[in-house]
Design an enzyme around this catalytic site. Structure first.
Site, short mmCIF file in Angstrom:
data_model
loop_
_atom_site.label_atom_id
_atom_site.label_comp_id
_atom_site.label_asym_id
_atom_site.label_seq_id
_atom_site.Cartn_x
_atom_site.Cartn_y
_atom_site.Cartn_z
CG ASP A 252 -7.65 -1.17 0.42
OD1 ASP A 252 -7.08 -1.19 -0.84
OD2 ASP A 252 -7.75 -1.85 1.02
CD GLU A 278 -1.73 0.99 -9.39
OE1 GLU A 278 -0.40 1.35 -9.91
OE2 GLU A 278 -2.12 0.08 -9.05
#
Length: 351
Positions: A252, A278
Site C-alpha cells: 500500500d 497496481e
C-alpha cells in the site's frame, strides 16, 4: 452472544431521541440517499440508518436488507456501537468477535460478517443510533472510508436537526421570512457537505486519485470532443513480489508513493486515476501519440527516480483514439500496449 449494555445516560438519551419525533415515520429519500452514498464509498452491499429505542432498533433507511422495520435491541450491532459514541465501531469478522460470534444475525445463512457503524450524535452528545454499513464477508475499511462514514453520520444528524427545527419553527415562529431564511441556510450547508461527499465518491480512498467511476466519466466526455485524444495505462512492475516479500502494508505504501509521483509529474495534463490493483490510467485530451509518449516517458522516469530503499518502476502502454472508436476499444488497445511494454522488458513506454 454478549447482550449490549445500556449507556449510563440512557434515560436522557431516550428523551433526546423522542424530541426528534422520527420513530415509526415513513422512509424519506434524503436518508436513503445517504445510505446509498455510504455503501458506495465503503464498497459494501448493505447499509442502514438505525435508531436505538428502549427495546428495539428501528430503521429509518436501509439498503440491501430485508423489509423488517425493526429488530430486537439485544441482537443489534448498533446497540454496541452507541456505547463508544466518539468513534466508529468496526467489526472486520463477526465470527471472531466474542460479542457477536453466536449472534443469530451472524449465524444465519448469509449472515453479517463485517460491520461498521458511526454513531449519530445530537449537539448535546447523545448517541441516537448509527449510520452503518455491512457485508456478508469479512473485510477492512481504509482510513479515508472511515472518515467518510463519520462525515455521513453527521449529515444524518443534520437532517434530523433540520426536521426538528422546521417542525418547531412552524409551531413557534410568526415571522415567515426568518423561518425561510433559516431553512435556506440549513439547506445550503447540506449542499456544501453533499458536494464534498460526491467528490469522495469519485476518489480512490487509498491513493487520493480519481477512481474508475470518475475515469469513465472523463473518458466519455473526452470522446465526445473532436480534439486529439490519447489514453495511457501504467502498471507497477513486479508488484506481486513486493506484496509477497514485504507484505500488503508495504504494498500500500508503494501504491501511495507511485500515485504521488505520477500526480506531481502529470500536473494538469489530464485526468489521472487508479484503474485497479497496481494499475493507473491517464486520459490525455489534446495530445497526439508522439506527445503522449513523451509525456509518459517523463512519468516513468519520475517514478523510477523517486524510488529509495525499495526500487520501483512502471511500464506504460499508450493508445491514440481512432475514428469511431468507443471507450472500451480505446482502453483495450492501451492495455495491449501496456502488455507489449512488459513483454519487452518492463520499465518502458510502448505507444
Amino acid at each position: 452472544m454478549q447482550r449490549p449494555a445500556k449507556p449510563a445516560n440512557e434515560a436522557e438519551r431516550l428523551r433526546a431521541l423522542r424530541r426528534y419525533q422520527v420513530l415509526d415515520t415513513p422512509r424519506e429519500a434524503d436518508f436513503d440517499d445517504l445510505v446509498a452514498i455510504a455503501t458506495a464509498i465503503c464498497d459494501v452491499p448493505m447499509g442502514s440508518v438505525t435508531l436505538i429505542d428502549a427495546e428495539r432498533q428501528w430503521f429509518k433507511a436501509k439498503l440491501g436488507m430485508d423489509d423488517a422495520p425493526e429488530t430486537d435491541r439485544d441482537t443489534a450491532f448498533c446497540a454496541h456501537a452507541i456505547l463508544t459514541p466518539d468513534q466508529v465501531t468496526v467489526v472486520e469478522d463477526a465470527t471472531l468477535d466474542r460479542r457477536f460470534h453466536d449472534n443469530p444475525v451472524v449465524t444465519a445463512e448469509g449472515g453479517i460478517r463485517f460491520y461498521a457503524g458511526a454513531p449519530l450524535l445530537t449537539p448535546e452528545g447523545y448517541p441516537l443510533g448509527t449510520l452503518c454499513v455491512m457485508d456478508s464477508r469479512p473485510r477492512e475499511l481504509a482510513p479515508p472510508q472511515v472518515k467518510a462514514l463519520q462525515a455521513l453520520s453527521r449529515q444524518v444528524t443534520a437532517l434530523l436537526e433540520l426536521r426538528r427545527t422546521a417542525r418547531e419553527l412552524k409551531l413557534q415562529l410568526e415571522d415567515r421570512a426568518w423561518f425561510e431564511q433559516t431553512l435556506h441556510a440549513f439547506n445550503e450547508s447540506l449542499k456544501l457537505e453533499n458536494a464534498d461527499l460526491t467528490r469522495q465518491l469519485r476518489m480512490d480512498p487509498l491513493t487520493g486519485l480519481a477512481n474508475r467511476r470518475a475515469l469513465a466519466d472523463a473518458l466519455e466526455q473526452a470522446l465526445a470532443g473532436t480534439a486529439a485524444l490519447c489514453v495511457a495505462l501504467a502498471d507497477i512492475d513486479h508488484f506481486k513480489a513486493v506484496n509477497d516479500t514485504h507484505g500488503h502494508a508495504v504494498g500500500d505504501e508503494v501504491l501511495v508513493r507511485v500515485a504521488s509521483s505520477l500526480r506531481v509529474a502529470n500536473g494538469e495534463a489530464g485526468l489521472l486515476a487508479r484503474y485497479g490493483g497496481e494499475e493507473f490510467a491517464l486520459v490525455l485530451p489534446g495530445m497526439d501519440l508522439d506527445a503522449a509518449r513523451r509525456h509518459c516517458e517523463a512519468l516513468r522516469r519520475a517514478v523510477a527516480l523517486a524510488s529509495t530503499s525499495l526500487p520501483v518502476t512502471i511500464s506504460i502502454g499508450v493508445a491514440a483514439r481512432q475514428p469511431g472508436e468507443d471507450k472500451a476499444a480505446l482502453l483495450q488497445r492501451a492495455d495491449e500496449a501496456l502488455y507489449a511494454a512488459k513483454r519487452a522488458g518492463r520499465n518502458r513506454v510502448h505507444a
